[in-house]
Design a protein around this motif. Sequence first.
Motif, short mmCIF file in Angstrom:
data_model
loop_
_atom_site.label_atom_id
_atom_site.label_comp_id
_atom_site.label_asym_id
_atom_site.label_seq_id
_atom_site.Cartn_x
_atom_site.Cartn_y
_atom_site.Cartn_z
N ARG A 40 0.83 -1.21 0.00
CA ARG A 40 0.00 0.00 0.00
C ARG A 40 0.86 1.26 0.00
N SER A 41 1.97 1.22 0.72
CA SER A 41 2.84 2.41 0.82
C SER A 41 3.35 2.86 -0.55
N HIS A 42 3.41 1.94 -1.47
CA HIS A 42 3.90 2.26 -2.82
C HIS A 42 2.82 2.98 -3.64
N ASP A 47 6.72 9.31 1.73
CA ASP A 47 6.92 9.99 3.02
C ASP A 47 8.38 9.87 3.46
N GLY A 48 9.29 9.87 2.50
CA GLY A 48 10.70 9.72 2.82
C GLY A 48 11.37 8.86 1.77
N TRP A 49 12.62 8.50 2.02
CA TRP A 49 13.40 7.74 1.05
C TRP A 49 12.91 6.30 0.95
N ASP A 54 9.42 -1.49 0.24
CA ASP A 54 10.81 -1.86 0.01
C ASP A 54 11.20 -3.15 0.74
N LEU A 55 10.38 -3.57 1.69
CA LEU A 55 10.66 -4.84 2.37
C LEU A 55 10.62 -6.02 1.40
N TYR A 56 9.84 -5.89 0.31
CA TYR A 56 9.82 -6.95 -0.70
C TYR A 56 11.20 -7.15 -1.31
N ALA A 57 11.97 -6.08 -1.48
CA ALA A 57 13.32 -6.20 -2.02
C ALA A 57 14.19 -7.04 -1.07
N LEU A 58 13.98 -6.88 0.23
CA LEU A 58 14.73 -7.69 1.20
C LEU A 58 14.36 -9.16 1.10
N ARG A 102 13.23 7.90 -8.26
CA ARG A 102 13.90 7.89 -6.97
C ARG A 102 15.38 8.27 -7.11
N PHE A 103 15.90 8.11 -8.32
CA PHE A 103 17.26 8.56 -8.64
C PHE A 103 17.09 9.71 -9.61
N ARG A 104 17.30 10.91 -9.18
CA ARG A 104 17.00 12.09 -9.98
C ARG A 104 17.90 12.24 -11.21
N PHE A 105 19.03 11.52 -11.25
CA PHE A 105 19.92 11.66 -12.39
C PHE A 105 19.42 10.90 -13.62
N VAL A 106 18.40 10.05 -13.45
CA VAL A 106 17.84 9.30 -14.57
C VAL A 106 16.78 10.17 -15.24
N LYS A 107 16.98 10.47 -16.50
CA LYS A 107 16.06 11.35 -17.24
C LYS A 107 14.85 10.56 -17.73
N PRO A 108 13.65 11.16 -17.68
CA PRO A 108 12.47 10.46 -18.20
C PRO A 108 12.56 10.30 -19.72
N PRO A 109 12.19 9.13 -20.23
CA PRO A 109 12.28 8.91 -21.68
C PRO A 109 11.24 9.72 -22.44
#
Length: 158
Positions: A40-42, A47-49, A54-58, A102-109
Amino acid sequence: MAQQWLLPLTIVAITVVAMEIVAAAVHRHVMHGPGWNWHRSHHEPADGWFERNDLYALVFAAISLTLFVAGARWPALWWVGLGLVVYGLLYAIVHDGLVHRRFRFVKPPKSGYLKRLVQAHRLHHAVRERDGAVSFGFLYAPRLDSLLDRLRAHRSAP
């Protein structure tokens, strides 16, 4: 010499493709099902970084680590574990970096498949509830017109 790498690279490549299928199924049936409490948080404003999702990644990292350990006995499993790592990196770059910025250096296509992938995932987030979402893959994007048709059908259903 090149032949000794053929089987491991094939295992890694098949694992990456299989992970997109598995991840889409997990996203649809677990994350939008009994695992909605984390996911749901996604679908809510950030509300932060980190977000609970993100627990699914773990969980997937733990599976990969287990496969690396099992690979000491069954070497093919080591390469499957590496395939999970490769998929996880692609997920982080494409989904977290490109789609969610989440990584601002990646430009939108501006065009092509990556733009369609971003648009498809935005359509996924057009629904903030557990039910009615479309496009559950992370590296594969169905045609946008079919996703829009499914969204409209869900919204007009009683």
